[in-house]
Scaffold this active site. Structure first.
Site, PDB file in Angstrom:
ATOM      1  N   LYS A  35       0.807  -1.239   0.000  1.00 35.40           N
ATOM      2  CA  LYS A  35       0.000   0.000   0.000  1.00 35.40           C
ATOM      3  C   LYS A  35       0.826   1.268   0.000  1.00 35.40           C
ATOM      4  CE  LYS A  35      -0.623  -0.073   4.995  1.00 35.40           C
ATOM      5  NZ  LYS A  35      -1.343  -0.782   6.044  1.00 35.40           N
ATOM      6  N   ARG A 127      -7.559  -0.611  17.255  1.00 39.21           N
ATOM      7  CA  ARG A 127      -7.922  -0.241  15.892  1.00 39.21           C
ATOM      8  C   ARG A 127      -8.969  -1.268  15.488  1.00 39.21           C
ATOM      9  NH1 ARG A 127      -4.012   0.732  10.677  1.00 39.21           N
ATOM     10  NH2 ARG A 127      -4.558  -1.413  10.226  1.00 39.21           N
TER      11      ARG A 127
HETATM   12  C1  LIG Z   1      -0.522  -1.644   6.550  1.00 39.97           C
HETATM   13  C2  LIG Z   1      -0.900  -2.862   7.252  1.00 39.97           C
HETATM   14  C3  LIG Z   1       0.078  -3.788   7.594  1.00 39.97           C
HETATM   15  C4  LIG Z   1       1.545  -3.583   7.293  1.00 39.97           C
HETATM   16  O1  LIG Z   1       2.083  -2.652   8.201  1.00 39.97           O
HETATM   17  P1  LIG Z   1       3.617  -2.199   8.125  1.00 39.97           P
HETATM   18  O2  LIG Z   1       3.837  -1.439   9.388  1.00 39.97           O
HETATM   19  O3  LIG Z   1       3.756  -1.363   6.906  1.00 39.97           O
HETATM   20  O4  LIG Z   1       4.450  -3.420   8.057  1.00 39.97           O
HETATM   21  C5  LIG Z   1      -0.336  -4.927   8.247  1.00 39.97           C
HETATM   22  N1  LIG Z   1      -1.646  -5.148   8.542  1.00 39.97           N
HETATM   23  C6  LIG Z   1      -2.600  -4.276   8.220  1.00 39.97           C
HETATM   24  C7  LIG Z   1      -4.015  -4.572   8.579  1.00 39.97           C
HETATM   25  C8  LIG Z   1      -2.277  -3.103   7.573  1.00 39.97           C
HETATM   26  O5  LIG Z   1      -3.235  -2.228   7.238  1.00 39.97           O
END
Ligand SMILES: *Cc1c(COP(=O)(O)O)cnc(C)c1O
Length: 350
Positions: A35, A127
């Site tokens: 992302k 969250r």
């Molecule tokens: C963005 C995201 C991740 C990855 O997080 P990083 O800190 O970039 O490794 C993992 N799980 C969810 C649900 C996310 O939205």
């Protein structure tokens, strides 16, 4: 053309391989999370070649355009209004609302497919996820009974909203829920997905993490850092992405504005330190692309301020700088996100 973001594909590949080296011995698969770079095709190709267990993104649009044979995972909880698009674009989605999963079930039925669901459990970060003290096994049973849904397992997210660190104690909450669900369903779960790059600190220290068999990793691959303490991961590259901006003005000027001070750009009331006459450069990039606090200079300069289209820097120590010279920065996670999102920043894959 400047500004441009230099993206080093081989350094990204190296980080994928290092992560694999870390995860394999602990019996962990991982989802390569795309992302932050909007699933840019050149990096998706590298992921395809290195073939981790899954490829994951938070946006349906990014999953739709992705060319891959890896299982595609939607990370952000699906919108009920997008159920059809979600089951079409993603093989698996992370979920916390049974109502939404019913909509995905119906959408999958229409397409004559099954859609995988990972149920998110909130173990304290507040969250997404079903709160861990709720009756999660009953929910799992309800989801498991849906005709066009495959109940893949559970997942959790930490260090996102609340900054809760993945410790043995916190992760133990997920272990217990996993055991209860497996007892209720009478089978092992296919996926127990831990969080994000914040888990790598624990993994490096202890070589294993609870009963997880999967992690979802974005930042560590892109920026070479774990996110529990923000430390650089040894052996990873922290310069996969480097921003280059060019000097459009360079002059000696006072460090204090002259006149009565009102509001500056964005309604800010600026404060200044008098450092006398200073060599100042204006760079052709601004807050429409990135905020200065999200840039770490590689060159020997200090960022002083910004407006929509300009960054202003103290370049007193850079004697050879002139109009047209290029200076470089390493972006933070937030910086990378906004640079990738700005149409005004050229992306150069090398
Ligand atoms: C963005 C995201 C991740 C990855 O997080 P990083 O800190 O970039 O490794 C993992 N799980 C969810 C649900 C996310 O939205």
């Amino acid at each position: 053309m400047y500004p441009r973001l230099i993206v080093d594909k081989e350094k990204y590949r190296h980080n994928l391989q290092k992560l694999k080296d870390l995860c394999d011995p602990a019996g962990l698969s991982f989802m390569a999370v795309t992302k932050v770079f909007r699933a840019a095709e050149p990096l998706v190709e590298i992921i395809n070649e290195e073939a981790p267990g899954f490829i994951a993104d938070s946006r349906v649009e990014n999953l739709q355009k992705m060319q891959t044979d890896l299982p595609k995972v939607l990370l952000r909880l699906p919108s009920v209004h997008a159920a059809d698009a979600v089951v079409e674009a993603a093989d698996i989605s992370l979920n916390s609302e049974v109502e939404t999963i019913h909509r995905l079930d119906a959408a999958a039925e229409k397409l004559g497919i099954t859609h995988g669901v990972i149920l998110m459990v909130d173990i304290g970060d507040l969250r997404e996820g079903v709160y861990y003290q709720e009756d999660v096994p009953s929910l799992a049973k309800e989801i498991d009974a849906m005709q066009h849904i495959r109940f893949e397992g559970i997942g959790t997210n930490l260090t996102c909203y609340g900054g809760v660190l993945p410790t043995r104690e916190t992760l133990g909450r997920l272990d217990r829920i996993k055991d209860d669900i497996e007892t209720t369903l009478g089978r092992k779960l296919a996926v127990v997905s831990g969080g994000n790059s914040s888990h790598l600190h624990l993994l490096m220290q202890e070589r294993s993490i609870g009963s997880f068999d999967n992690l979802r990793i974005g930042e560590a691959l892109a920026l070479g850092r774990e996110t529990a303490y923000g430390e650089i991961l040894t052996g990873f590259h922290d310069d996969v992405f480097v921003l280059e901006a060019d000097v459009i003005e360079i002059k000696d000027k006072p460090s204090l504005p002259e006149g009565k001070i009102g509001m500056a750009a964005f309604g800010r009331k600026p404060k200044f330190i008098d450092k006398g006459i200073m060599r100042r450069a204006i760079l052709g990039i601004g807050e429409q692309d990135v905020v200065p606090g999200d840039l770490q200079p590689i060159d020997d300069l200090d960022l002083l301020g910004s407006s929509s289209d300009h960054l202003i820097a103290d370049v007193s120590r850079m004697k050879n700088l002139r109009v047209g010279s290029v200076v470089s920065f390493k972006p933070t996670y937030g910086g990378l996100l906004s640079l990738m999102t700005s149409d005004y920043v050229v992306k150069a894959y090398v």
